[in-house]
Motif scaffolding. Structure first.
Motif, PDB file in Angstrom:
ATOM      1  N   TRP B 706       0.820  -1.202   0.000  1.00 12.41           N
ATOM      2  CA  TRP B 706       0.000   0.000   0.000  1.00 12.41           C
ATOM      3  C   TRP B 706       0.848   1.243   0.000  1.00 12.41           C
ATOM      4  O   TRP B 706       1.933   1.277   0.566  1.00 12.41           O
ATOM      5  CB  TRP B 706      -0.877   0.028   1.260  1.00 12.41           C
ATOM      6  N   ASN B 707       0.253   2.279  -0.592  1.00 13.56           N
ATOM      7  CA  ASN B 707       0.919   3.569  -0.489  1.00 13.56           C
ATOM      8  C   ASN B 707       0.454   4.244   0.795  1.00 13.56           C
ATOM      9  O   ASN B 707      -0.343   3.699   1.561  1.00 13.56           O
ATOM     10  CB  ASN B 707       0.612   4.426  -1.724  1.00 13.56           C
ATOM     11  N   GLY B 708       0.931   5.449   1.026  1.00 19.56           N
ATOM     12  CA  GLY B 708       0.654   6.148   2.277  1.00 19.56           C
ATOM     13  C   GLY B 708      -0.826   6.271   2.563  1.00 19.56           C
ATOM     14  O   GLY B 708      -1.290   5.956   3.658  1.00 19.56           O
ATOM     15  N   GLU B 733       9.029   7.712   5.870  1.00 20.45           N
ATOM     16  CA  GLU B 733       8.172   8.892   5.995  1.00 20.45           C
ATOM     17  C   GLU B 733       6.751   8.497   6.369  1.00 20.45           C
ATOM     18  O   GLU B 733       6.088   9.152   7.152  1.00 20.45           O
ATOM     19  CB  GLU B 733       8.176   9.635   4.669  1.00 20.45           C
ATOM     20  N   LEU B 734       6.332   7.392   5.762  1.00 22.93           N
ATOM     21  CA  LEU B 734       4.984   6.896   6.008  1.00 22.93           C
ATOM     22  C   LEU B 734       4.904   6.221   7.382  1.00 22.93           C
ATOM     23  O   LEU B 734       3.996   6.501   8.177  1.00 22.93           O
ATOM     24  CB  LEU B 734       4.669   5.886   4.888  1.00 22.93           C
ATOM     25  N   LEU B 735       5.853   5.357   7.673  1.00 21.90           N
ATOM     26  CA  LEU B 735       5.763   4.542   8.887  1.00 21.90           C
ATOM     27  C   LEU B 735       5.980   5.360  10.153  1.00 21.90           C
ATOM     28  O   LEU B 735       5.473   5.030  11.214  1.00 21.90           O
ATOM     29  CB  LEU B 735       6.777   3.392   8.826  1.00 21.90           C
ATOM     30  N   GLU B 736       6.759   6.444  10.038  1.00 18.57           N
ATOM     31  CA  GLU B 736       7.023   7.188  11.266  1.00 18.57           C
ATOM     32  C   GLU B 736       5.861   8.101  11.633  1.00 18.57           C
ATOM     33  O   GLU B 736       5.863   8.687  12.714  1.00 18.57           O
ATOM     34  CB  GLU B 736       8.333   7.981  11.152  1.00 18.57           C
ATOM     35  N   ARG B 764      13.802   5.928  14.320  1.00 16.48           N
ATOM     36  CA  ARG B 764      12.854   7.046  14.309  1.00 16.48           C
ATOM     37  C   ARG B 764      11.407   6.603  14.449  1.00 16.48           C
ATOM     38  O   ARG B 764      10.511   7.429  14.589  1.00 16.48           O
ATOM     39  CB  ARG B 764      13.048   7.857  13.021  1.00 16.48           C
ATOM     40  N   LEU B 765      11.174   5.293  14.384  1.00 17.96           N
ATOM     41  CA  LEU B 765       9.799   4.809  14.529  1.00 17.96           C
ATOM     42  C   LEU B 765       9.305   5.095  15.943  1.00 17.96           C
ATOM     43  O   LEU B 765      10.059   4.992  16.910  1.00 17.96           O
ATOM     44  CB  LEU B 765       9.751   3.304  14.243  1.00 17.96           C
ATOM     45  N   ARG B 766       8.023   5.440  16.051  1.00 12.61           N
ATOM     46  CA  ARG B 766       7.475   5.772  17.374  1.00 12.61           C
ATOM     47  C   ARG B 766       6.608   4.630  17.875  1.00 12.61           C
ATOM     48  O   ARG B 766       5.830   4.061  17.108  1.00 12.61           O
ATOM     49  CB  ARG B 766       6.656   7.053  17.293  1.00 12.61           C
ATOM     50  N   ALA B 767       6.730   4.298  19.168  1.00 12.63           N
ATOM     51  CA  ALA B 767       5.947   3.185  19.696  1.00 12.63           C
ATOM     52  C   ALA B 767       5.886   3.273  21.211  1.00 12.63           C
ATOM     53  O   ALA B 767       6.737   3.890  21.846  1.00 12.63           O
ATOM     54  CB  ALA B 767       6.574   1.852  19.287  1.00 12.63           C
TER      55      ALA B 767
END
Lengths: 277, 1100
Positions: B706-708, B733-736, B764-767
């Motif tokens: 999938w795209n954003g 850019e999408l995942l973060e 940089r991923l947020r969780a």
């Protein structure tokens, strides 16, 4: 705990002056100091029981020789016997220090460390005749010699015919007569040597583990850090017993040890320019 | 080709001016192009090579397996800390174990190569070989060797080439250690300025190591013990010229120490022109010849000799030494009484003689003075000349500790009285200095790290009880803290502290014991109290860090050893180095939590969450409980269980558990994100579907992802998004933008490089929660550990530069055990690593633990697979009978080959990397096997594939891989099996053709079995597996069956799994039943399932 090398009491220079006064030579000293401070002293060395000083007065260069009557072997034996029987003096001498009471001990043996009379003195100048003694060159020489003595009182022993090494050996001999005959002390250059630490097995016997064992190498570890006690070896040594510049050399050695520690740590923890990025 | 790098110290000049060079060369592990057949060996036997003599007329032959200098040179930079040493090519000769006219190479000397003609008669002897290599001057050698990482193998990146596992020869490692010891000598000031006479009567200056101290002596002994004999075999005309090990090591140390001091002090100006000054100047210059005429030089030499005698006064007697015993004044203060300040109270420093070999045997000075005669007998020992020894020792000691001089004024000194200040100086400085000078020093027993009361800090951490409002909030809980100053076990109020400090004396007698108030510490304590709030709140992570640091200090500190390690800066709080953290008190839930995390209290077991299909083993339940605890505390967790222990299902159970909990509270969690290597995306999806079918999984991966916009909109329909590291980097850019419930990294060693783009992307991923899964022993790879911890708990291990200085260099270069212990302690709460060999795990494990590993196809494989299926099925329609049957079976073989590797199908020799999902996965898993020191069998039914595997794995791992197939004679097979089972350095990977290796072999040394491709006959596979699983196998055996998802492999696997009995009946006879299917049935069985393979991207 920074201390001078010899624990040099200022009284050695005072003592020199008193001695010159006793011989009536102090009146020449102002001239001698002026010469010395003008840079007239080309070189000053002690050898052969005499002080050899080159003095350049601007017009000519003179070779000044100063010496005292050496003590006879028998006189020395007496002196050393007295020294050896004095606990503190022996301890200090063995430790490389000049006891303050050394002159008294000489006197007790019936001799003087510093000549009491002018006729025990030999003074010569290559540029001036004997009749003009003491000439200004000799005066400069006496001044310089006084400075050297203040720095290293052992010169007084040497002018009387025995150097430090000989004195200490004799003292040891006297105090530990049967010890030195039994086991020879290693020469200083061999101290800390590794010789004899590992058997030299013929290579042909080592075929099985010829390339060594990784396990033994895995166990080696190193802790590279500054010493827990700074300058321990140097402090144990004290300043070297050189007739000149002993203090400057000691200070420079301090600087060398400190600097080498720094450089070694820098190398040990230098950044690893490797392949991480 | 695998290679080993060797090093040798070549002595160029001996006394008075030692000089030498480091010679480096490398050899391949096998002689290129060597004929291994019987005739070849026989022909070589006939050659009179063994009679060559180096000094005779025969030329010394060149070593046949040496690496050309041009290839060796570029390796030195990466190995030696990035600095490229100055080198020049050179030749030397070395005596090596030689057999049949060939030097033994690594491969051959170990006997790993099957040599049909090998027999006990072929004698191994030493013969000289000419080798070409590179030489480094002493300083270059020091720099290069000192920065050498001490390990058996190294990986080197050279431009585009990645050379894996270059072996560091034991000789190279040995000289590395010798160089590091040189740094110890230099930094620790264990060397002396020297003078040496030459044969012509001239003098030379030199710096020489002075290694009389006990610790150094031990280090020397260990080095000598570890010196490989080959070090002595260089540059010899005849064997009996070999230098003794001690001489060789001493020459190396002396040369390097001399050069280093000269170089590092060269720019200090001269102090003058006296003989001593000239000597000193020559010690600081490259030229060591003393520029003095003979007479003053000799004079200087004599002075120098008597100077160095100062060291001898105490150092040269093997039996007895002078010792000092410090006795505190008698003070009549009862325990509990206020501090007594008796500045005038005098301490006593007693003099005595002490036996060198037994410090308990002491003769007080009184007795020495009373003694008659020239020797004293004590407990069977004879002390010669006791009075002189005592005297000489006191004289030497008086320079190091002047108060002794006073006592020498008496004729028979027995002790000296000291003021408290003097006693303190003795305790702190003079005592240790005297001890290092060879004197015996006996200090009061309380003057030791554990017993003397000193200023320190106490930290109290308060956490609310479990069940209270903020105790279980996910996030980053904080704890309340309070700092107090302590003096021993007393807590000092600020007023008390000031009152004691105002006494202005370094030693105070308080409550019946002495305590130390070090003026420096007092100043630091004042500053600490001014700068830090004594009460407040700190993040949990910081609290844990302080608790761990404290544990390390408390447990690692040896008696009498001052820890020189500096404190770790904790965010916003610099703990002063001089003020130790004496106590950490923890109250509330944190205490229990820490006990569990530290492993002092057992982890409880947590049941399988609802909706979990299958059973967790007891250790997996504990793992789940740990993951849940860490999540609740808001701490990132690294699960590093051995391969095969089921990290995947523990992570799946965690996800399920968390979601159930949230649902029970009526909450809905955001989806979790799983990042893994491309090669395991498929396997993950299968595992989740199998163990937690209720979890809705999206594979965000491959070209069809999938795209954003689509992702954002569709995201709440999923519980778990699986993606690869590559996709995570590209779609960052999408995942973060999403705040994930959890981010889980599988094969977390993929972020081992902190600077790499994908590492930075993942960070940089947020969780809410972060988990890392890895099967490699992460605690041994420090940079990787830092990188993973930085992802899990940012900031915890400090900044990277500092981390490197504090841990990486001491541990990797110098094997510093203290640094390693500190780091282990720090990381331990965040790392759960269980080994298959742990008894508690072993009892949980079945003897044979089977799992299916789902692999994916590369685009190349997909294209080939599609084409072959399509074309064959078209033709199949027109074929009949035997012909059709043959075509079907041929088709099956082709498809299996494609699943294995395109090169296998196409009959190519390479390239192999990146073209097969299976091979990539196998390599990854074998890497873990090797890292853990385990052994593996790899079965394939194709000899060609076995050959490809052997070639690829050998190149990849830089070591030999055994391959047993039908083309080998019975003797060769027997030899291979014996080598694998018993060989000391036997290759840990054994590839076997299923047909040849399935029966009759005993290979119980392996504890991992891989079925690279499938026979579809469980009985045959089990027989093969049983090679490793035999009675007598102490360890549990992991069995991995590789299945390529979406292909016939998966379909047939499902068939066998679902109808085990039926399948055995059908399949038992082989693959013939397939030929009976009609074309449509075949098409359904063989065609690629698009949904399974769509998510394919090029393997990185």
């Amino acid at each position: 705990m920074s201390r001078g090398p010899w624990n040099t009491p200022p009284q050695w220079s005072q003592r020199w002056h008193r001695w010159l006064a006793h011989l009536g030579l102090d009146v020449y000293m102002r001239q001698g100091r002026r010469y010395a401070q003008r840079g007239a002293i080309q070189s000053a060395q002690i050898y052969g029981g005499q002080a050899h000083i080159q003095v350049d007065d601007g017009a000519q260069t003179c070779q000044v020789t100063l010496g005292w009557a050496p003590l006879s072997d028998r006189e020395w034996e007496t002196v050393l016997g007295h020294l050896a029987h004095d606990t503190l003096a022996t301890a200090q001498l063995l430790a490389g220090e000049m006891p303050q009471e050394v002159e008294a001990l000489f006197r007790r043996a019936g001799v003087d460390l510093l000549p009491e009379e002018m006729d025990e003195m030999a003074m010569a100048c290559s540029g001036c005749g004997q009749e003009t003694m003491p000439c200004r060159h000799v005066a400069a020489g006496l001044y310089v010699l006084g400075q050297m003595v203040a720095e290293d009182p052992w010169i007084l022993f040497r002018l009387r015919g025995r150097d430090r090494h000989q004195v200490l050996q004799a003292l040891r001999r006297l105090r530990q007569s049967d010890l030195s005959s039994g086991e020879a002390a290693p020469a200083p250059s061999e101290l800390g040597t590794l010789a004899g630490r590992a058997p030299s097995v013929p290579l042909s016997v080592e075929l099985d583990a010829f390339w060594g064992q990784a396990r033994k190498l895995d166990e080696l570890a190193h802790r590279i850090g500054p010493p827990p006690i700074q300058l321990a070896l140097l402090r144990r040594l004290g300043a070297p017993p050189f007739s000149r510049q002993s203090l400057e050399i000691y200070e420079r050695l301090r600087e060398i040890y400190t600097r080498v520690t720094q450089a070694a740590l820098e190398l040990a923890y230098a950044p690893h320019l490797d392949q991480e990025e | 080709m695998p290679l080993t790098i060797h090093a040798a110290w070549l002595i160029r000049a001996e006394s008075p001016a030692p000089d030498g060079e480091l010679f480096i060369w490398a050899e391949y592990h096998a002689i290129p192009g060597a004929r291994r057949d019987a005739e070849g060996a026989a022909a070589q036997n006939g050659r009179p090579a063994d009679q060559r003599t180096p000094n005779g007329r025969g030329r010394i032959p060149s070593h046949p397996a040496q690496v050309p200098v041009g290839q060796l040179r570029p390796l030195l930079g990466p190995l030696g800390g990035g600095m490229v040493p100055e080198t020049r090519p050179a030749n030397t000769q070395v005596w090596l174990p030689t057999c049949r006219g060939e030097p033994q190479t690594r491969t051959r000397s170990l006997g790993t190569a099957p040599l049909p003609d090998r027999d006990a008669q072929a004698p191994v002897h030493l013969a000289p070989w000419q080798v070409t290599g590179l030489v480094l001057g002493p300083m270059d050698a020091l720099t290069f060797l000192a920065s050498l990482q001490d390990r058996r193998r190294a990986d080197v990146v050279l431009g585009q080439t990645y050379l894996r596992h270059i072996r560091l020869g034991n000789d190279l490692r040995f000289w590395g250690h010798a160089a590091k010891f040189t740094l110890e000598i230099l930094a620790g000031q264990h060397y002396l300025p020297g003078l040496q006479a030459d044969a012509q009567g001239g003098f030379h200056s030199l710096w020489t190591p002075y290694l009389t101290e006990g610790r150094l002596q031990e280090q020397v002994a260990r080095l000598l013990e570890a010196m490989p004999p080959v070090c002595r075999a260089y540059g010899l005309e005849t064997l009996d010229q070999a230098p003794a090990p001690d001489h060789l090591l001493e020459h190396f140390l002396a040369t390097l120490v001399d050069r280093a001091v000269r170089l590092w002090t060269a720019e200090l100006p001269s102090v003058g022109d006296s003989p001593g000054a000239l000597w000193l100047a020559s010690l600081q210059s490259p030229s060591n010849r003393l520029p003095l005429p003979p007479q003053p030089a000799h004079r200087l030499y004599q002075d120098w000799v008597s100077w160095l005698e100062q060291l001898r006064a105490t150092a040269w007697d093997a039996q007895v030494r002078v010792a000092f015993e410090l006795e505190p004044p008698e003070l009549a203060s009862a325990p509990g009484a206020p501090e007594t300040l008796e500045k005038d109270a005098l301490w006593t420093l007693h003099y005595c003689l002490q036996a060198q070999d037994d410090p308990e045997i002491r003769v007080p000075a009184e007795e020495v003075w009373r003694a008659q005669g020239t020797s004293l007998r004590v407990e069977g020992r004879r002390f010669d000349q006791p009075q002189e020894r005592l005297l000489a020792g006191l004289g030497a000691a008086s320079r190091l500790f002047p108060p002794i001089q006073e006592s020498l004024r008496t004729s028979r000194p027995i002790h000296v009285r000291l003021t408290t200040a003097q006693a303190y100086q003795f305790l702190r400085d003079a005592g240790p200095l005297l001890a290092s000078s060879g004197f015996g020093v006996v200090l009061p027993s309380w003057w030791h790290r554990q017993e003397v009361a000193r200023l320190g800090l106490r930290l109290r951490l308060f956490s609310p009880e479990p069940g209270s409002a903020d105790s279980h909030a996910v996030g980053r809980p904080e704890v309340r803290y309070r700092w107090d100053l302590t003096l021993g076990d007393r807590v000092l109020s600020p007023e008390e502290f000031e009152r004691l400090a105002s006494l202005d004396t370094p030693l105070i007698h308080v409550g019946g014991r002495w305590v130390e108030l070090d003026p420096e510490q007092v100043a630091v304590a004042r500053r600490f109290l001014e700068r830090n709030r004594t009460e407040g709140r700190m993040p949990l992570l910081q609290a844990i860090r302080l608790a761990q640091v404290h544990r390390t200090q408390a447990e690692e500190a040896a008696p009498g050893v001052e820890s020189g390690r500096s404190w770790l800066p904790v965010d916003g709080l610099d703990l002063p180095e001089l003020l130790p953290l004496e106590q950490v008190q923890i109250q509330g839930w944190l205490e229990q939590a820490l006990d569990r995390l530290q492993g002092t209290a057992p982890l409880e077991e947590l049941e399988e969450p609802e909706g979990f299909v299958g059973r967790l083993r007891p250790y997996q339940r504990r793992g789940l409980a740990w993951l849940v605890t860490m999540r609740e505390l808001g701490l990132g967790a690294c699960l590093a269980d051995d391969m095969g222990l089921g990290k995947t299902i523990q992570a799946i159970a965690l996800l399920l558990h968390t979601r159930n909990q949230a649902a029970a509270r009526g909450e809905r969690l955001a989806p979790a994100l799983l990042v893994c290597p491309t090669s395991v995306v498929t396997n993950w999806r299968h595992e989740v579907e199998r163990f937690a079918p209720g979890l809705r999984v999206l594979a965000h991966h491959g070209s069809g992802r999938w795209n954003g916009h689509g992702l954002r909109r569709g995201l709440d329909r999923y519980d778990l998004v699986i993606t690869s590291y590559g996709t995570a980097r590209r779609d960052l850019e999408l995942l973060e933008q999403v705040h994930w419930s959890d981010v889980i990294l599988d094969e977390a060693q993929n972020i081992k490089n902190p600077g790499a783009k994908q590492t930075q992307a993942v960070r940089r991923l947020r969780a809410d929660n972060r988990v890392a899964l890895t099967g490699t022993p992460v605690e041994n790879r420090l940079l990787e550990l830092w990188s993973i911890m930085e992802f899990l708990n940012p900031g915890y291990l400090g900044r990277r530069e500092r981390f490197r200085k504090q841990f990486v260099l001491p541990i990797e270069r110098y094997n510093d055990p203290e640094a390693a212990a500190t780091l282990r302690r720090l990381v331990q709460p965040f790392l759960l690593r269980r080994l298959k060999t742990d008894p508690s795990i072993l009892s949980d494990l079945p003897a044979k633990n089977e799992m299916v590993v789902y692999c994916s196809l590369t685009p190349e494989q997909i294209a080939l697979y599609d084409r072959v299926v399509r074309e064959t099925l078209e033709h199949l329609d027109v074929a009949q009978g035997i012909q059709r049957r043959g075509q079907v079976l041929a088709l099956l073989t082709k498809l299996k080959q494609i699943c294995n590797h395109p090169a296998h199908y196409l009959g190519q020799k390479g390239p192999l990397r990146g073209r097969s999902g299976k091979l990539t996965r196998l390599a990854e898993m074998l890497e873990e096997v090797l890292e853990s020191g385990h052994r593996a069998l790899v079965f394939t039914q194709f000899v060609e594939m076995g050959q490809l595997l052997k070639a690829h794995l050998e190149e990849l791992f830089g070591q030999e891989v055994l391959f047993l197939h039908g083309g080998l004679s019975a003797a060769q097979r027997g030899e291979m099996v014996q080598l694998f089972q018993e060989g000391r350095n036997a290759p840990p990977i054994f590839v076997l053709s299923l047909r040849a290796g399935g029966l009759g072999l005993n290979l119980t040394r392996a504890n991992h079995v891989f079925h690279f491709d499938r026979w579809w006959n469980p009985a045959v596979e089990n027989q093969a597996t049983d090679r490793a699983f035999r009675i007598g196998q102490q360890r549990s055996v992991q069995v991995y069956k590789f299945v390529v998802a979406g292909t016939l492999e998966e379909r047939i696997h499902e068939l066998i799994e679902s109808k085990q009995n039926l399948a055995e009946a059908i399949v038992g006879s082989g693959e013939d039943w397939l030929a009976e299917l009609d074309t449509e049935e075949l098409r359904r069985l063989l065609e690629l399932r698009r949904d399974a393979v769509d998510a394919v991207e090029v393997l990185e």
